[in-house]
Design an enzyme around this catalytic site. Structure first.
Site, short mmCIF file in Angstrom:
data_model
loop_
_atom_site.label_atom_id
_atom_site.label_comp_id
_atom_site.label_asym_id
_atom_site.label_seq_id
_atom_site.Cartn_x
_atom_site.Cartn_y
_atom_site.Cartn_z
N HIS A 29 0.15 -8.06 3.90
CA HIS A 29 1.55 -8.03 3.45
C HIS A 29 1.63 -7.39 2.06
CE1 HIS A 29 3.65 -10.27 6.56
NE2 HIS A 29 2.84 -11.31 6.47
N GLU A 42 5.06 -7.89 9.24
CA GLU A 42 4.03 -8.63 9.97
C GLU A 42 3.05 -7.67 10.64
OE1 GLU A 42 3.84 -11.71 9.38
OE2 GLU A 42 2.57 -12.58 10.94
N HIS A 68 -4.60 -11.80 5.88
CA HIS A 68 -3.22 -11.67 6.35
C HIS A 68 -2.26 -11.40 5.18
CE1 HIS A 68 0.15 -12.68 9.17
NE2 HIS A 68 0.75 -13.00 8.04
N GLU A 69 -2.35 -12.23 4.18
CA GLU A 69 -1.42 -12.07 3.05
C GLU A 69 -1.73 -10.80 2.26
OE1 GLU A 69 1.14 -13.81 3.28
OE2 GLU A 69 0.33 -15.31 4.65
CO CO Z 1 2.87 -12.95 7.83
#
Ligand code: CO
Length: 501
Positions: free
Chosen positions: A270, A296, A266-267
């Site tokens: 980003h 996101e 997830h990170e």
């Molecule tokens: Co996020």
């Protein structure tokens, strides 16, 4: 003075703000990762000093004069990089100037105290203790909305801070539509006789192996460690400290593999966005992310659409077995079914990708009602529990597992929650379009090849910086306004494959 000279002067002033902002980020990164426990007080003095300096410099009259001059000379009207920069600098400047200093400092003081009250209230399951603080924060947020200005409803002003240009009514329509389709899907899944064995994810996973595996995956999808690093925190995050310094954090839970696995993916998602913003525009809005929702969409695309797919694990499962001996007797299908389990639960941050959006919807509806004055803070627990029963079919056992679970309201972050779902919806819609443009990616993922996917994201999303507003970017890239269609197709396909419904 010529337009060119004015632009250069403005750029230099903005560069100072950028430097101060990145210094604040370093202070924040250190505070969240490494600071000794007794150093917080002085750190908060340092951070507020820099923040004040940035506010003073950021609201300087000279910036306003330069912006007015450039706008009068016709700048800010096209989608060319310099015009975009002038338009967005103007937007930021006007927003900063609209908030009176007493409101900003009152908000900072209130939310910093409210967060500690909230922490105790949650631990003791005591909503009454938090209620007066929620009342204060809602009142301050309504004042903030009035200062920023709104047309249809005050929530618009809050939403606009995180998702520039987004309108509450439009978001409510898309999310309402999503709710009508999600609730029955979750029910169908609950009625399926197929159940994954999620205990395989809760075995012994040595943290050093999790770290090694996570770094290998992050590198493979394109995260550049020469311009970033990974550290460990309870709540994973991604932070940009400069044009060539985008850091992420993750967490290693020894008896649950999901935290590090999907936290890191997830990170990294980003971070890929931040690392691939156009370097030639560094220091200007053309090298900034569009919004929280679009941000996101990048993290969710890598975490869920890529990282929870069977093709991804056809590549990575053998390596996972090398790292984690307790996975050796688990089959690929059983493992991937387990990481795709769908089950209504009380806590948002532990929710699966199907039920997650219902958690967001509920919060969005309550926030909107709070801001409109249709809901009193005192009635939040009742309203929460009623909606929870309707959407999830579950009775909330306590406020700690209900309306007190998130830090957001105590931190004054109203208008923030919907950006999570805007991210999920965009992730699915972008991915569908990518497949149309560059073909089905499953074979690539099976072979550990991610460059075509990343290149598509860079070309269509990252390279634009803040050229388009969130909703316009979606339309520009996919040819359609944001809707629940792509996400529902994606979730229904998964439900059919794993749960046979
Ligand atoms: Co996020």
């Amino acid at each position: 003075m010529s337009t060119e000279a004015n632009y250069q002067e403005l750029f230099a002033l903005q560069h100072e703000l950028q430097l101060l902002g990145s210094i604040e980020s370093i202070l924040e990164w250190d505070q969240r990762c490494y600071i000794p426990s007794q150093a917080h007080e002085y750190r908060s003095d340092q951070a507020s000093y820099i923040a004040l300096m940035r506010h003073q410099k950021g609201t300087a009259k000279r910036i306003g004069e330069l912006l007015d001059g450039l706008t009068a000379a016709g700048m800010g009207a096209s989608l060319e990089p310099r015009d975009v920069n002038v338009r967005e600098w103007k937007r930021d400047y006007e927003k900063r100037c609209k908030l009176p200093e007493d409101l900003v400092s009152e908000m900072t003081k209130t939310t910093s105290f409210a967060q500690s009250v909230w922490g105790e209230a949650r631990a003791r399951n005591d909503f009454a203790a938090f209620q007066p603080w929620l009342e204060k924060i809602v009142a301050l947020k309504r004042r903030e909305a009035d200062c920023l200005g709104w047309e249809a409803e005050p929530y618009d002003a809050l939403l606009d801070q995180y998702e520039p240009g987004a309108k509450t009514a439009e978001v409510a329509k898309v999310l309402g539509d999503l709710r009508e389709r999600l609730v029955p899907l979750v029910k169908r899944i609950a009625g399926s006789s197929k159940r994954p064995d999620t205990s395989v994810l809760r075995r012994n996973f040595p943290p050093d192996q999790q770290e090694e595996f996570g770094k290998a995956v992050a590198t493979a999808i394109g995260y550049d460690f020469t311009r970033g690093r990974v550290d460990e925190t309870t709540h994973p995050f991604c932070i940009t400290l400069g044009p060539k310094d985008v850091r992420i954090t993750t967490r290693y839970i020894p008896d649950h593999v999901n935290g590090a696995l999907f936290g890191t993916l997830h990170e990294s998602g980003h971070a890929l966005y931040e690392q691939n913003l156009p370097a030639e525009h560094a220091g200007t809005p053309m090298a900034d992310a569009v919004s929280l929702g679009i941000h996101e969409s990048q993290s969710r695309l890598w975490e869920n659409i890529v990282g929870r797919g069977l093709p991804f694990w056809q590549k990575w499962f053998p390596s996972a077995k090398d790292h984690f001996s307790e996975l050796r007797n688990v089959s690929l299908e059983d493992f991937v079914f387990a990481i795709n389990a769908v089950e209504p639960t009380f806590i948002r941050v532990e929710a699966d990708e199907t039920t997650y959006n219902l958690h967001i919807l509920l919060r969005f509806e309550l926030e909107r009602a709070l801001m409109n004055g249709d809901l009193k803070p005192a009635d939040v627990p009742g309203a929460w529990n009623e909606k929870f029963k309707k959407y999830f079919g579950l009775d909330v056992p306590s406020d700690a597992q209900g309306c007190l679970q998130d830090i957001h309201w105590s931190a004054g972050l109203l208008g923030y929650f919907p950006t999570y779902s805007i991210g999920n919806l965009n992730a699915a819609q972008f991915y569908e379009k990518a497949v149309v443009d560059i073909g089905e990616q499953e074979d690539n993922f099976r072979n550990g090849v991610y460059a075509p996917m990343l290149d598509w994201l860079v070309k269509n999303i990252h390279s634009h910086g803040r050229r388009y507003k969130s909703a316009d970017l979606t339309k520009h890239v996919t040819g359609k306004p944001l809707s629940s269609d792509a996400l529902m197709r994606y979730l229904e396909k998964k439900a059919s494959y794993w749960y046979g419904v």
